[in-house]
Scaffold this motif. Structure first.
Motif, PDB file in Angstrom:
ATOM      1  N   SER A  14       0.847  -1.195   0.000  1.00 57.30           N
ATOM      2  CA  SER A  14       0.000   0.000   0.000  1.00 57.30           C
ATOM      3  C   SER A  14       0.879   1.241   0.000  1.00 57.30           C
ATOM      4  O   SER A  14       2.042   1.194   0.398  1.00 57.30           O
ATOM      5  CB  SER A  14      -0.925   0.016   1.213  1.00 57.30           C
ATOM      6  OG  SER A  14      -0.186   0.076   2.418  1.00 57.30           O
ATOM      7  N   ILE A  15       0.308   2.339  -0.456  1.00 56.67           N
ATOM      8  CA  ILE A  15       1.021   3.618  -0.482  1.00 56.67           C
ATOM      9  C   ILE A  15       0.254   4.623   0.367  1.00 56.67           C
ATOM     10  O   ILE A  15      -0.968   4.755   0.242  1.00 56.67           O
ATOM     11  CB  ILE A  15       1.176   4.149  -1.925  1.00 56.67           C
ATOM     12  CG1 ILE A  15       2.020   3.190  -2.759  1.00 56.67           C
ATOM     13  CG2 ILE A  15       1.801   5.540  -1.919  1.00 56.67           C
ATOM     14  CD1 ILE A  15       2.182   3.625  -4.212  1.00 56.67           C
ATOM     15  N   ASP A  17       0.744   8.581   2.839  1.00 64.37           N
ATOM     16  CA  ASP A  17       1.427   9.873   2.911  1.00 64.37           C
ATOM     17  C   ASP A  17       2.175  10.002   4.228  1.00 64.37           C
ATOM     18  O   ASP A  17       1.706   9.570   5.278  1.00 64.37           O
ATOM     19  CB  ASP A  17       0.406  11.021   2.795  1.00 64.37           C
ATOM     20  CG  ASP A  17      -0.277  11.048   1.441  1.00 64.37           C
ATOM     21  OD1 ASP A  17       0.424  10.886   0.427  1.00 64.37           O
ATOM     22  OD2 ASP A  17      -1.512  11.215   1.405  1.00 64.37           O
ATOM     23  N   LYS A  23       5.222  10.540  -0.412  1.00 63.13           N
ATOM     24  CA  LYS A  23       4.634   9.212  -0.468  1.00 63.13           C
ATOM     25  C   LYS A  23       5.541   8.193   0.234  1.00 63.13           C
ATOM     26  O   LYS A  23       6.766   8.320   0.211  1.00 63.13           O
ATOM     27  CB  LYS A  23       4.412   8.780  -1.916  1.00 63.13           C
ATOM     28  CG  LYS A  23       3.442   9.665  -2.691  1.00 63.13           C
ATOM     29  CD  LYS A  23       2.040   9.590  -2.086  1.00 63.13           C
ATOM     30  CE  LYS A  23       1.064  10.472  -2.858  1.00 63.13           C
ATOM     31  NZ  LYS A  23      -0.282  10.459  -2.230  1.00 63.13           N
ATOM     32  N   GLY A  25       5.746   3.804   0.749  1.00 64.70           N
ATOM     33  CA  GLY A  25       5.206   2.490   0.465  1.00 64.70           C
ATOM     34  C   GLY A  25       5.383   1.563   1.655  1.00 64.70           C
ATOM     35  O   GLY A  25       6.426   1.555   2.305  1.00 64.70           O
ATOM     36  N   LYS A  26       4.345   0.774   1.943  1.00 66.08           N
ATOM     37  CA  LYS A  26       4.410  -0.260   2.970  1.00 66.08           C
ATOM     38  C   LYS A  26       4.261  -1.605   2.282  1.00 66.08           C
ATOM     39  O   LYS A  26       3.245  -1.860   1.622  1.00 66.08           O
ATOM     40  CB  LYS A  26       3.316  -0.071   4.020  1.00 66.08           C
ATOM     41  CG  LYS A  26       3.499   1.167   4.879  1.00 66.08           C
ATOM     42  CD  LYS A  26       2.419   1.245   5.952  1.00 66.08           C
ATOM     43  CE  LYS A  26       2.614   2.460   6.856  1.00 66.08           C
ATOM     44  NZ  LYS A  26       1.568   2.537   7.911  1.00 66.08           N
ATOM     45  N   GLU A  44       9.618   7.651  -1.055  1.00 69.25           N
ATOM     46  CA  GLU A  44       9.106   8.082  -2.352  1.00 69.25           C
ATOM     47  C   GLU A  44      10.144   7.977  -3.467  1.00 69.25           C
ATOM     48  O   GLU A  44       9.831   7.543  -4.572  1.00 69.25           O
ATOM     49  CB  GLU A  44       8.595   9.523  -2.257  1.00 69.25           C
ATOM     50  CG  GLU A  44       7.917  10.021  -3.529  1.00 69.25           C
ATOM     51  CD  GLU A  44       7.222  11.344  -3.319  1.00 69.25           C
ATOM     52  OE1 GLU A  44       7.577  12.294  -4.047  1.00 69.25           O
ATOM     53  OE2 GLU A  44       6.341  11.448  -2.441  1.00 69.25           O
ATOM     54  N   LEU A  47      10.245   4.413  -4.510  1.00 71.69           N
ATOM     55  CA  LEU A  47       9.026   4.038  -5.227  1.00 71.69           C
ATOM     56  C   LEU A  47       9.061   4.517  -6.673  1.00 71.69           C
ATOM     57  O   LEU A  47       8.606   3.816  -7.586  1.00 71.69           O
ATOM     58  CB  LEU A  47       7.797   4.637  -4.532  1.00 71.69           C
ATOM     59  CG  LEU A  47       7.389   4.036  -3.191  1.00 71.69           C
ATOM     60  CD1 LEU A  47       6.272   4.850  -2.565  1.00 71.69           C
ATOM     61  CD2 LEU A  47       6.962   2.589  -3.350  1.00 71.69           C
ATOM     62  N   ASN A  52       4.734  -0.163 -10.519  1.00 66.64           N
ATOM     63  CA  ASN A  52       3.928  -0.682  -9.414  1.00 66.64           C
ATOM     64  C   ASN A  52       3.602  -2.163  -9.526  1.00 66.64           C
ATOM     65  O   ASN A  52       3.305  -2.823  -8.534  1.00 66.64           O
ATOM     66  CB  ASN A  52       2.622   0.113  -9.282  1.00 66.64           C
ATOM     67  CG  ASN A  52       2.799   1.350  -8.438  1.00 66.64           C
ATOM     68  OD1 ASN A  52       3.833   1.544  -7.814  1.00 66.64           O
ATOM     69  ND2 ASN A  52       1.791   2.210  -8.425  1.00 66.64           N
ATOM     70  N   ASP A 198      -6.983  -2.259  -3.633  1.00 65.58           N
ATOM     71  CA  ASP A 198      -7.069  -1.279  -2.553  1.00 65.58           C
ATOM     72  C   ASP A 198      -8.524  -1.112  -2.152  1.00 65.58           C
ATOM     73  O   ASP A 198      -9.439  -1.623  -2.820  1.00 65.58           O
ATOM     74  CB  ASP A 198      -6.480   0.061  -3.002  1.00 65.58           C
ATOM     75  CG  ASP A 198      -5.889   0.845  -1.825  1.00 65.58           C
ATOM     76  OD1 ASP A 198      -6.270   0.560  -0.668  1.00 65.58           O
ATOM     77  OD2 ASP A 198      -5.059   1.733  -2.057  1.00 65.58           O
TER      78      ASP A 198
END
Length: 278
Positions: A14-15, A17, A23, A25-26, A44, A47, A52, A198
């Motif tokens: 997931s992305i 803030d 940004k 990413g997890k 970010e 990423l 993606n 998502d």
């Protein structure tokens, strides 16, 4: 101990803030040797170097460069390599076959009013239902996953009802199987190019859960028993059920839908990578 030779399977991505407005990413990975989980962060700038689709559930990846905590269960990833790409989900022919099976179960509903209600819902939202996953992580989390899960539930119901010694309303049971997760077409989004799943951003502003959606549309249409089965299919309130099966004097059909849903979910708790073996 981390090794660049270790191969990991993508579990979830997931992305979000950061407080700084950038940004982040997890990424959760599973070691393919011992099934241990590794939680990763990607800033970010990292990423931006990736397409993606590398983060698709079921993909096999190798960590090229990262910094780890002392227990080696969390890391900050700076370089990642795709080893093997997972299957996106069902292809068009497979979707057509499952859609045909679903229509067969709709046609098993003999009550004209209930049959038309169920048939119209699937006709209205056919495009969305054919591709939607059944979950983001837990089960059937791939293109067409919701379709597979729904058909499986109807199949399990058919097998069980053939063995019942007491009379049940088969129309209502089939309808509950087909509609119990229908609200997920609004709850999730799926990118058909990358396979990334998502939550739909506005769903929970309108609905508490997909169970509430199914319960509400059935109650509004006058199908109260179908609505009750949908309300109970998660089993317990802490699991998201509207009707908790720990209550007394509930109809046996409520337990049936829960067990059927749970059985399909357990069998469906596989990665998309395993679809390639079928």
């Amino acid at each position: 101990m981390f090794s660049t030779e270790d191969i990991y399977e993508v579990v979830i991505f997931s992305i979000g803030d950061t407080k700084a407005g950038t940004k982040m990413g997890k990424l959760q990975l599973k070691n393919t040797v011992d099934d241990t989980l590794l939680n990763c962060i990607l800033w970010e700038e990292t990423l931006n170097r990736f397409d993606n689709k590398i983060f698709r559930t079921g993909n096999l990846v190798r960590i090229v460069s990262a910094s780890f905590n002392e227990k080696f269960n969390n890391c900050l990833v700076s370089a990642l390599e795709l080893v093997k790409e997972a299957k996106l989900g069902l292809n068009n022919d497979e979707i057509d076959k499952y859609w045909s099976k679903l229509q067969d179960y709709i046609n098993k509903i003999k009550d004209e009013k209930l049959h038309n209600f169920v048939a119209e819902k699937f006709s209205q939202y056919e495009k969305q239902f054919r591709i939607m996953p059944a979950a983001k992580l837990m089960h059937h989390n791939y293109i067409g996953g919701l379709l597979v899960h729904t058909v499986e539930c109807a199949q399990f119901a058919e097998l069980n009802m053939a063995k019942f010694t007491y009379k049940t309303n088969e129309d209502e049971i089939y309808a509950a199987c087909l509609l119990h997760d229908f609200g997920k077409i609004f709850e999730y989004t799926i990118d058909t190019e990358t396979g990334l799943i998502d939550y739909a951003p506005n769903f929970r502003e309108e609905w508490i859960s997909h169970s509430q959606y199914g319960f509400s549309i059935c109650m509004t249409a006058g199908f109260k028993m179908v609505a009750k089965m949908i309300a109970a299919h998660h089993g317990r309130a802490e699991w998201g059920a509207i009707i908790d099966l720990d209550q007394k004097d509930l109809e046996p059909e409520l337990y049936l839908i829960h067990f059927i849903d749970n059985l399909s979910a357990k069998f469906g708790k596989i990665s998309t990578r395993l679809l390639e073996q079928n």
